[in-house]
Motif scaffolding. Structure first.
Motif, PDB file in Angstrom:
ATOM      1  N   GLN A  21       0.862  -1.192   0.000  1.00  0.00           N
ATOM      2  CA  GLN A  21       0.000   0.000   0.000  1.00  0.00           C
ATOM      3  C   GLN A  21       0.888   1.227   0.000  1.00  0.00           C
ATOM      4  OE1 GLN A  21      -3.467  -0.044   2.709  1.00  0.00           O
ATOM      5  NE2 GLN A  21      -2.836  -2.128   3.190  1.00  0.00           N
ATOM      6  N   SER A  70     -14.909  15.126  -8.451  1.00  0.00           N
ATOM      7  CA  SER A  70     -14.689  13.743  -8.056  1.00  0.00           C
ATOM      8  C   SER A  70     -13.732  13.101  -9.066  1.00  0.00           C
ATOM      9  CB  SER A  70     -16.065  13.054  -8.065  1.00  0.00           C
ATOM     10  OG  SER A  70     -15.981  11.781  -7.533  1.00  0.00           O
ATOM     11  N   LEU A 122     -14.432   5.668  -5.413  1.00  0.00           N
ATOM     12  CA  LEU A 122     -14.042   6.518  -4.272  1.00  0.00           C
ATOM     13  C   LEU A 122     -13.637   7.911  -4.768  1.00  0.00           C
ATOM     14  CD1 LEU A 122     -11.941   4.065  -2.042  1.00  0.00           C
ATOM     15  CD2 LEU A 122     -14.398   4.400  -2.103  1.00  0.00           C
ATOM     16  N   ALA A 124     -14.873  10.860  -4.465  1.00  0.00           N
ATOM     17  CA  ALA A 124     -14.918  11.990  -3.530  1.00  0.00           C
ATOM     18  C   ALA A 124     -13.665  11.994  -2.657  1.00  0.00           C
ATOM     19  CB  ALA A 124     -16.177  11.905  -2.667  1.00  0.00           C
ATOM     20  N   LEU A 125     -13.292  10.804  -2.211  1.00  0.00           N
ATOM     21  CA  LEU A 125     -12.094  10.661  -1.375  1.00  0.00           C
ATOM     22  C   LEU A 125     -10.835  11.091  -2.136  1.00  0.00           C
ATOM     23  CD1 LEU A 125     -11.518   8.028   1.182  1.00  0.00           C
ATOM     24  CD2 LEU A 125      -9.846   7.964  -0.619  1.00  0.00           C
TER      25      LEU A 125
ATOM     26  N   ILE B  42      -6.908  -6.071   4.270  1.00  0.00           N
ATOM     27  CA  ILE B  42      -7.076  -5.044   3.231  1.00  0.00           C
ATOM     28  C   ILE B  42      -8.557  -4.836   2.905  1.00  0.00           C
ATOM     29  CG2 ILE B  42      -6.632  -6.732   1.358  1.00  0.00           C
ATOM     30  CD1 ILE B  42      -5.481  -3.141   1.098  1.00  0.00           C
ATOM     31  N   HIS B  45     -10.032  -2.566   5.396  1.00  0.00           N
ATOM     32  CA  HIS B  45      -9.489  -1.216   5.179  1.00  0.00           C
ATOM     33  C   HIS B  45     -10.206  -0.537   4.004  1.00  0.00           C
ATOM     34  CE1 HIS B  45      -6.661   2.032   4.652  1.00  0.00           C
ATOM     35  NE2 HIS B  45      -6.357   1.609   3.452  1.00  0.00           N
ATOM     36  N   LEU B  46     -10.394  -1.289   2.903  1.00  0.00           N
ATOM     37  CA  LEU B  46     -11.057  -0.728   1.728  1.00  0.00           C
ATOM     38  C   LEU B  46     -12.516  -0.390   2.025  1.00  0.00           C
ATOM     39  CD1 LEU B  46      -9.526  -3.031  -1.018  1.00  0.00           C
ATOM     40  CD2 LEU B  46      -9.041  -0.609  -0.634  1.00  0.00           C
ATOM     41  N   LEU B  49     -12.617   2.844   3.674  1.00  0.00           N
ATOM     42  CA  LEU B  49     -12.453   3.938   2.706  1.00  0.00           C
ATOM     43  C   LEU B  49     -13.767   4.219   1.957  1.00  0.00           C
ATOM     44  CD1 LEU B  49      -8.933   3.317   1.054  1.00  0.00           C
ATOM     45  CD2 LEU B  49      -9.517   4.832   2.946  1.00  0.00           C
ATOM     46  N   MET B  50     -14.520   3.156   1.677  1.00  0.00           N
ATOM     47  CA  MET B  50     -15.815   3.328   1.016  1.00  0.00           C
ATOM     48  C   MET B  50     -16.754   4.154   1.885  1.00  0.00           C
ATOM     49  SD  MET B  50     -15.995  -0.583  -0.379  1.00  0.00           S
ATOM     50  CE  MET B  50     -17.748  -0.754  -0.327  1.00  0.00           C
ATOM     51  N   ASN B  53     -15.586   7.724   1.878  1.00  0.00           N
ATOM     52  CA  ASN B  53     -15.966   8.353   0.610  1.00  0.00           C
ATOM     53  C   ASN B  53     -17.424   8.828   0.661  1.00  0.00           C
ATOM     54  OD1 ASN B  53     -15.240   8.775  -2.360  1.00  0.00           O
ATOM     55  ND2 ASN B  53     -17.107   7.577  -2.534  1.00  0.00           N
ATOM     56  N   ILE B  56     -17.672  11.974   2.838  1.00  0.00           N
ATOM     57  CA  ILE B  56     -17.161  13.176   2.166  1.00  0.00           C
ATOM     58  C   ILE B  56     -18.153  13.642   1.101  1.00  0.00           C
ATOM     59  CG2 ILE B  56     -15.334  14.065   0.636  1.00  0.00           C
ATOM     60  CD1 ILE B  56     -13.413  12.045   2.014  1.00  0.00           C
ATOM     61  N   ALA B  57     -18.657  12.673   0.331  1.00  0.00           N
ATOM     62  CA  ALA B  57     -19.564  13.008  -0.774  1.00  0.00           C
ATOM     63  C   ALA B  57     -20.791  13.760  -0.261  1.00  0.00           C
ATOM     64  CB  ALA B  57     -19.984  11.730  -1.501  1.00  0.00           C
ATOM     65  N   LEU B  64     -20.155  10.959  -5.403  1.00  0.00           N
ATOM     66  CA  LEU B  64     -19.599   9.714  -4.847  1.00  0.00           C
ATOM     67  C   LEU B  64     -18.563   9.123  -5.784  1.00  0.00           C
ATOM     68  CD1 LEU B  64     -23.069   8.428  -3.826  1.00  0.00           C
ATOM     69  CD2 LEU B  64     -21.147   8.391  -2.221  1.00  0.00           C
ATOM     70  N   GLN B 238     -12.937  -4.211  -4.277  1.00  0.00           N
ATOM     71  CA  GLN B 238     -11.943  -3.801  -5.289  1.00  0.00           C
ATOM     72  C   GLN B 238     -11.251  -4.980  -5.975  1.00  0.00           C
ATOM     73  OE1 GLN B 238     -11.785  -0.701  -6.231  1.00  0.00           O
ATOM     74  NE2 GLN B 238     -12.928   0.246  -4.566  1.00  0.00           N
ATOM     75  N   HIS B 270     -20.372  -0.876  -6.013  1.00  0.00           N
ATOM     76  CA  HIS B 270     -20.785  -0.637  -4.613  1.00  0.00           C
ATOM     77  C   HIS B 270     -21.447   0.721  -4.437  1.00  0.00           C
ATOM     78  CE1 HIS B 270     -17.306   1.998  -3.718  1.00  0.00           C
ATOM     79  NE2 HIS B 270     -16.617   1.191  -4.498  1.00  0.00           N
ATOM     80  N   VAL B 271     -21.201   1.637  -5.382  1.00  0.00           N
ATOM     81  CA  VAL B 271     -21.866   2.939  -5.319  1.00  0.00           C
ATOM     82  C   VAL B 271     -23.206   2.805  -6.058  1.00  0.00           C
ATOM     83  CG1 VAL B 271     -21.562   5.421  -5.616  1.00  0.00           C
ATOM     84  CG2 VAL B 271     -19.558   3.971  -5.433  1.00  0.00           C
TER      85      VAL B 271
END
Lengths: 168, 279
Positions: A21, A70, A122, A124-125, B42, B45-46, B49-50, B53, B56-57, B64, B238, B270-271
């Motif tokens: 990573q 985005s 992702l 937006a991130l 992982i 962790h991902l 992050l989703m 995201n 934030i969106a 998104l 992912q 996933h979105v």
């Protein structure tokens, strides 16, 4: 977890293994279908991309007050057809995208290019990692223009390392 | 007879486009949150992050995903309403305004094969109309990105096909979709109808709320079986491995010709962006 700064060189990436990573910072260039088609099929390379890192991405428009729209990765495989000649002509050293590559591309990247996965969906991130964004080529392509992006700590994972080892 | 003005439809569609692009449906968000507890390494962790995201969106108004998709609408027109104006134009005007005012990406090209020039307003939308009793206009909107849409597939089976044949086909479609379709997926499946209807059913299935299984027990059982099997594929978030590869699997079925058995698979990332409004 490794922090990397562009421009990359072989020395910086020679020991980074597939699956690592990383957080990437520095300048990168967005390029996707239309830019690849134009550059490869018309043999038109106005930018010096030696040792640069490109990002398969077409952003959403930037809202006032934001640094970028985005901006997550798009499917890398759509660029497969153009990637081997693109690498040869430009001398890029990094590719950021999403998903698997065909065998020809894997071979073409070996020893020359590190392939980094950005995480799909992702956007937006990733937008929050962008400090500056400007169109530097093919403005007429809209979201498929070439954007020069200054990014800070973009979360990525090494999909194929410089030795050609891959996690995909 | 209830009168609905075209401008009210335009306004509703505009707001729906902007909201759908920035806000994950609550059931999808909940499913992602729940999946996080079942994962490690992982994949976990991902998944975090989703969720970041999505936060934030919604709170900072970034879409998104940069691919704010094709606008697909399922519109159910009640028998006791009168629409003053052209509904198709009203919807497309809503999409135009929503994509402009919401800073959404315009991704539609006018000519699919030769010129591929962008229409610059994300129209035309894809609209499926249906009719029902009552005095309501029900509008469901999906924003569908190309990464997952490109992995969709349709097969005309012979009625002699076994349930296992159908399952194998669906699992193969999901495996082929892999990382570039942005797993974990929501998988929409259309069975029956005919060639074009099965594809439309698969799309419609994506409107279903997570955990809202088919009303028919046999199909609900198949949905649950498929969800379990997809989660055993080790695609993971992912495509990097893990025990959550799909958040939901939904089947919509319809009668079909005695000599046919159409099956369509439409995959969502996933979105999974969809929203419903009733006027």
């Amino acid at each position: 977890m490794i922090h990397l700064k562009t421009p990359l060189n072989l020395e910086k990436i020679k020991n980074i293994k597939a699956g690592t990573q990383i957080f990437l910072s520095g300048t990168i260039f967005s390029m996707r279908d239309k830019a690849h088609k134009k550059m490869v099929e018309e043999n038109f390379y106005p930018l010096n991309l030696k040792n640069q890192t490109i990002f398969y991405m077409g952003p959403s428009p930037t809202r006032p007050g934001h640094k970028s729209g985005s901006c997550g990765p798009t499917t890398s495989a759509r660029m497969d057809k153009w990637t081997p000649p693109f690498i040869k002509k430009t001398g890029i050293i990094g590719i950021i995208g999403k998903g698997e590559r065909c065998q020809d591309v894997k071979e073409a990247m070996k020893g020359k290019v590190i392939y980094l996965l950005a995480f799909g969906g992702l956007g937006a991130l990733y937008a929050k990692c962008v400090k500056k964004s400007e169109v530097v080529l093919f403005k007429e392509f809209g979201c498929e223009a070439v954007y020069k992006l200054e990014v800070n700590n973009m979360p990525l994972i090494v999909a194929q390392d410089i030795k050609g080892e891959s996690i995909l | 007879m209830k009168i609905i003005e075209a401008k009210d439809i335009t306004n509703a569609v505009k707001k729906m486009c902007i909201k759908a692009a920035h806000e994950l449906p609550s059931d999808v968000l909940l499913a992602i949150k729940k999946s996080q507890t079942k994962q490690k390494g992982i994949a976990k962790h991902l998944t975090a992050l989703m969720l970041e995201n999505a936060k934030i969106a919604k709170t900072e108004m970034y879409p998104l995903c940069q691919d704010t998709g094709t606008a697909i609408l399922f519109v159910e027109i009640g028998s006791e309403i009168f629409i003053k104006g052209n509904i198709t134009k009203a919807i497309n005007d809503g999409v135009k305004q929503g994509y402009k005012e919401g800073y959404l990406r315009k991704s539609i090209v006018k000519d699919p094969l030769f010129k591929r020039k962008n229409t610059n307003d994300n129209t035309p939308a894809i609209i499926h109309y249906s009719f029902a009793e009552g005095n309501k206009l029900k509008i469901s909107l999906l924003l569908k990105g190309a990464g997952s849409e490109n992995k969709s597939i349709l097969k005309m089976f012979a009625p002699s096909a076994s349930i296992q044949d159908i399952k194998d086909f669906i699992l193969s479609a999901v495996r082929t979709a892999g990382a570039s379709a942005c797993p974990p997926f929501v998988v929409g499946i259309g069975i029956g109808g005919n060639f074009e209807r099965s594809a439309q059913l698969a799309k419609k299935a994506l409107l279903r709320k997570i955990n809202n299984f088919n009303k028919n027990k046999l199909y609900a059982g198949l949905e649950k079986d498929l969800l379990k099997e997809i989660n055993k594929t080790n695609i993971g978030p992912q495509g990097l491995g893990g025990n959550i590869s799909a958040l939901g699997v939904f089947i919509e079925q319809e009668p079909c010709h005695t000599a046919s058995l159409p099956v369509s698979v439409n995959i969502s990332c996933h979105v999974s962006r969809h929203i419903k409004e009733v006027l």
